[in-house]
Motif scaffolding. Structure first.
Motif, PDB file in Angstrom:
ATOM      1  N   GLY A 153       0.813  -1.221   0.000  1.00  0.00           N
ATOM      2  CA  GLY A 153       0.000   0.000   0.000  1.00  0.00           C
ATOM      3  C   GLY A 153       0.839   1.260   0.000  1.00  0.00           C
ATOM      4  O   GLY A 153       0.403   2.298   0.514  1.00  0.00           O
ATOM      5  N   ASP A 154       2.028   1.200  -0.610  1.00  0.00           N
ATOM      6  CA  ASP A 154       2.950   2.328  -0.547  1.00  0.00           C
ATOM      7  C   ASP A 154       2.416   3.586  -1.215  1.00  0.00           C
ATOM      8  O   ASP A 154       2.699   4.699  -0.760  1.00  0.00           O
ATOM      9  N   MET A 155       1.665   3.424  -2.298  1.00  0.00           N
ATOM     10  CA  MET A 155       1.174   4.588  -3.012  1.00  0.00           C
ATOM     11  C   MET A 155       0.169   5.371  -2.182  1.00  0.00           C
ATOM     12  O   MET A 155       0.198   6.597  -2.119  1.00  0.00           O
ATOM     13  N   VAL A 156      -0.732   4.636  -1.516  1.00  0.00           N
ATOM     14  CA  VAL A 156      -1.723   5.291  -0.664  1.00  0.00           C
ATOM     15  C   VAL A 156      -1.042   5.919   0.543  1.00  0.00           C
ATOM     16  O   VAL A 156      -1.330   7.069   0.917  1.00  0.00           O
ATOM     17  N   THR A 157      -0.129   5.191   1.176  1.00  0.00           N
ATOM     18  CA  THR A 157       0.550   5.696   2.361  1.00  0.00           C
ATOM     19  C   THR A 157       1.343   6.956   2.047  1.00  0.00           C
ATOM     20  O   THR A 157       1.318   7.934   2.808  1.00  0.00           O
ATOM     21  N   LEU A 158       2.044   6.944   0.912  1.00  0.00           N
ATOM     22  CA  LEU A 158       2.806   8.119   0.509  1.00  0.00           C
ATOM     23  C   LEU A 158       1.889   9.321   0.319  1.00  0.00           C
ATOM     24  O   LEU A 158       2.214  10.446   0.730  1.00  0.00           O
TER      25      LEU A 158
END
Length: 300
Positions: A153-158
């Motif tokens: 979920g790196d894109m959302v977290t970023l």
């Protein structure tokens, strides 16, 4: 130094446009006759600070396709494309996510990226150079790294981190502008920054604070690369992941053909040598990433 800043350009542009528009329209209701209403100011900044990052997130897939000229594989036209789809499907199943869209973009340098607004509606793309320059097990490791980004979920977290930072950038820019205005104000009838002076100071402070906030975003981006490497090693094997990163390291002398706006999502960028470049770099040095994988493999 400019890579992570250009990645954040869409987000920063939305924040600045919102600030300009709302100021000119007189919508900034947190300004009262008695100064700043802190609660209204914080709500205002949160709403419009998050807007910039969310707009960037929801536009990430179409912008990625357009900027890289990626060809999305809907029906495989040859055995290579079939293998690519099958590999991403297998990795996605093992990672517990929905099969992302898969594409190939025209670049001679080996690279890949993943993006999308959630882990079950993502895009994974590889360069033509990666398919030509790497062995199948190394390509699989690179794909596993990108699938790891999606599964984590790196894109959302970023985007959420950027939204929170936008909030504080807008919040403290207006507080600082109000302090400057109060300091310059000689009496109730005149002095101070004035309407346009206050507006100009806010914009300058948003840019300055935004650059400082981007250091935090860059740090998180580097940290998540280690996590994606670990996920790639889990899905494709530590040896293959290390070999893939070593192959990427050998190609550093080639010009980077990844669009600047997507380097934070790619598997690699050029080397970072100077202190300022390291602060703003979206990726850690490949030597550090290889060392971390070797140490993790040794501990197992």
């Amino acid at each position: 130094m400019m890579r992570i800043l250009l990645f954040l350009a869409t987000n920063l542009a939305v924040v600045l446009v919102a600030s300009v528009t709302l100021r000119l329209l007189g919508v900034e209701g947190y300004l009262t006759a008695n100064g700043l209403n802190m609660t209204s100011l914080l709500i205002f900044c949160f709403v419009f600070g998050m807007a910039g990052s969310l707009v960037s997130l929801f536009l990430s897939k179409p912008m990625a396709k357009m900027s890289t000229r990626a060809q999305i594989i809907k029906q495989p036209g040859n055995s290579t494309e079939q293998w690519l789809l099958d590999t991403v499907r297998d990795l996605s199943r093992d990672a517990g996510i929905k099969m992302p869209e898969v594409g190939i973009f025209p670049a001679q340098q080996s690279n890949a990226f993943a993006t999308g607004w959630n882990k079950n509606d993502a895009l994974v793309c590889v360069s033509a150079g990666l398919m030509n320059n790497m062995r199948p097990e190394e390509v699989r490791a690179v794909l596993a790294h990108e699938v790891g980004h999606v599964a984590n979920g790196d894109m959302v977290t970023l985007s959420l981190i950027q939204g929170v930072l936008n909030t504080f950038v807008m919040f403290f820019a207006r507080i600082a502008a109000q302090v400057i205005d109060s300091f310059l104000r000689r009496d109730d009838e005149g002095g101070g920054l004035g309407f346009f002076g206050y507006f100009a100071v806010v914009i300058v402070l948003e840019i300055v604070f935004g650059l400082a906030a981007s250091v935090i975003v860059a740090w998180f981006s580097r940290w998540r690369e280690y996590r994606a490497d670990a996920a790639g090693a889990h899905l494709a094997g530590s040896g293959s992941m290390i070999n893939a990163l070593s192959r990427l390291k050998a190609e550093h002398s080639m010009p980077d053909q990844m669009p600047e706006s997507l380097t934070a999502f790619a598997i690699t960028t050029g080397q970072t040598r100077k202190l300022m470049e390291r602060l703003f770099a979206s990726h850690p040095p490949l030597d550090d990433r290889i060392r971390a994988l070797k140490e993790a493999a040794y501990r197992q």
